[in-house]
Scaffold this active site. Structure first.
Site, PDB file in Angstrom:
ATOM      1  N   TYR A  53      39.358  37.552  42.195  1.00  0.00           N
ATOM      2  CA  TYR A  53      40.844  37.850  43.135  1.00  0.00           C
ATOM      3  C   TYR A  53      40.712  37.294  44.385  1.00  0.00           C
ATOM      4  O   TYR A  53      41.554  36.397  44.541  1.00  0.00           O
ATOM      5  CB  TYR A  53      41.156  39.220  43.033  1.00  0.00           C
ATOM      6  CG  TYR A  53      42.095  39.459  44.095  1.00  0.00           C
ATOM      7  CD1 TYR A  53      43.431  39.040  43.518  1.00  0.00           C
ATOM      8  CD2 TYR A  53      41.926  40.152  45.349  1.00  0.00           C
ATOM      9  CE1 TYR A  53      44.485  39.417  44.666  1.00  0.00           C
ATOM     10  CE2 TYR A  53      43.096  40.236  45.987  1.00  0.00           C
ATOM     11  CZ  TYR A  53      44.213  39.766  45.750  1.00  0.00           C
ATOM     12  OH  TYR A  53      45.289  40.013  46.533  1.00  0.00           O
ATOM     13  N   THR A 106      44.811  37.681  51.416  1.00  0.00           N
ATOM     14  CA  THR A 106      44.082  39.092  51.518  1.00  0.00           C
ATOM     15  C   THR A 106      42.933  38.828  52.171  1.00  0.00           C
ATOM     16  O   THR A 106      42.346  38.149  52.282  1.00  0.00           O
ATOM     17  CB  THR A 106      43.971  39.098  49.975  1.00  0.00           C
ATOM     18  OG1 THR A 106      42.944  40.593  50.022  1.00  0.00           O
ATOM     19  CG2 THR A 106      43.106  38.204  49.168  1.00  0.00           C
TER      20      THR A 106
END
Ligand code: UFG
Length: 328
Positions: free
Chosen positions: A143, A119
């Protein structure tokens, strides 16, 4: 002995299901491993769906051997940034811990090719609005850190073994299957285009713009939105590269240009023919003002050529999916 069968973890989820569909269309044999915690059985249009956790080492090892898997694509993960802040261990367990076990299962079963969903969150708040693959890696939430730790594990394992990896760092993924068969069904979605399409179809009464005083042309944040089908195609090319003996690699997945929140909302209004109740709201914690991929490497390494580099098309497919879901 292995065959050319692929295991796709999280293949019943939003991005994984688009990759499974394309793999099927390209004639690949696919085993989907998904615990259906956020995925949907009917999103799996090809291959065999097996319910289970990607971190269940004995089960995964058994499956990899039994189905003679030669490559794993690992999508299964939690993806909600604010939740990762309030419940970090959930993210380190499901994203980092499970990836560790999956990699051990791959090692035991002799699987040497892994394609990993990473990501843009690994870049944190970049100094420049454009992020290259070698930009500083400074994730600002659990995250992003849970994904970066998985990247490091892959690199360490590759250095110590014959495993080769493709790490794909996604920017803002949006849109749906142009054929209307699958799309994003995540409940309580937080992603801008999804939320705006929910508002345009009457599922929300308004939409907040988180921050209107950024140092950007219209004061709202800029992101690099990539159509899920273009992203899915990158995974097939990544697989081809590894199968052809290509080296491990890391590549950004974005188009290399961005749109502001206001531009996106204008497009949703235009495509849907609705007027949204758009409300200025305070900044959301941790939002970088602009996040755009430097996107040359993926083209050079994989020969990737986007087919839907068009915000109107991204929004149109997302909206068509939203309308279809609510008509059911
Ligand atoms: N936004 C709004 N209103 C909303 C939803 C979003 O104004 O209702 C804004 C956000 O503040 C942000 C932009 O729209 O400026 C995009 O927000 P998203 O939530 O759609 O996406 P993010 O850029 O926050 O997140 C994406 C990925 C994450 C990843 C992150 C990395 O979805 O998985 O990029 O920065 F972690």
């Amino acid at each position: 002995m292995t065959t050319d069968r692929i295991m796709v973890t999280g293949g019943a989820g939003y991005i994984g299901s688009h990759v499974v569909r394309q793999l099927g269309e390209a004639g690949h044999e696919v085993i989907v491993l998904d615990n259906l915690s956020t995925g949907f059985r009917d999103a799996v249009l090809h291959g065999q769906l097996i319910e289970g956790d990607s971190g269940d080492l004995p089960h995964v090892e058994m499956l990899l051997k039994e189905h003679r898997i030669d490559a794993v694509m690992h999508f299964a993960a939690h993806i909600v940034v604010p939740e990762s802040v309030s419940d970090p261990l959930k993210y380190y367990r499901n994203n980092t811990g499970n990836t560790r076990n999956l990699l051990e299962a791959c090692t035991r079963a002799g699987v040497r090719r892994v394609i990993f969903s990473s990501t843009a969150a690994v870049y944190g708040v970049p100094a420049n609005k454009e992020c290259a693959e070698n930009s500083p890696l400074e994730p600002i939430n659990p995250y992003g850190r849970s994904k970066l730790m998985s990247e490091w594990m892959l690199q360490d394992l590759a250095a110590a073994s014959e495993l080769r990896y493709g790490i794909l760092r996604y920017f803002n993924v949006a849109g749906a299957d142009p054929g209307g068969r699958i799309g994003q069904s995540t409940p309580l979605a937080t992603h801008l285009i999804k939320v705006a399409c929910e508002a345009a179809t009457g599922r929300r009464d308004h939409i907040d713009v988180f921050g209107t005083d950024y140092a950007t042309p219209d004061g709202t944040c800029i992101r690099d939105y990539i159509h899920v089908d273009d992203l899915a195609r990158a995974h097939l090319l990544a697989l081809e590269r590894l199968r052809n003996g290509g080296d491990s690699f890391i590549a950004n997945c974005g188009y290399g240009h961005g749109y502001s929140v206001r531009e996106v909302l204008d497009m949703v209004q235009q495509v849907s023919g609705t007027t949204l109740d758009i409300r200025a709201a305070p900044r959301r914690a941790g939002d970088p003002p602009a996040l755009i991929a430097k996107a040359e490497r993926i083209r050079a390494l994989l020969g990737w050529k986007p087919q839907h580099n068009n915000l109107e098309f991204i929004v149109a497919t997302a909206l068509a999916w939203e309308r279809q879901r609510h008509a059911q």
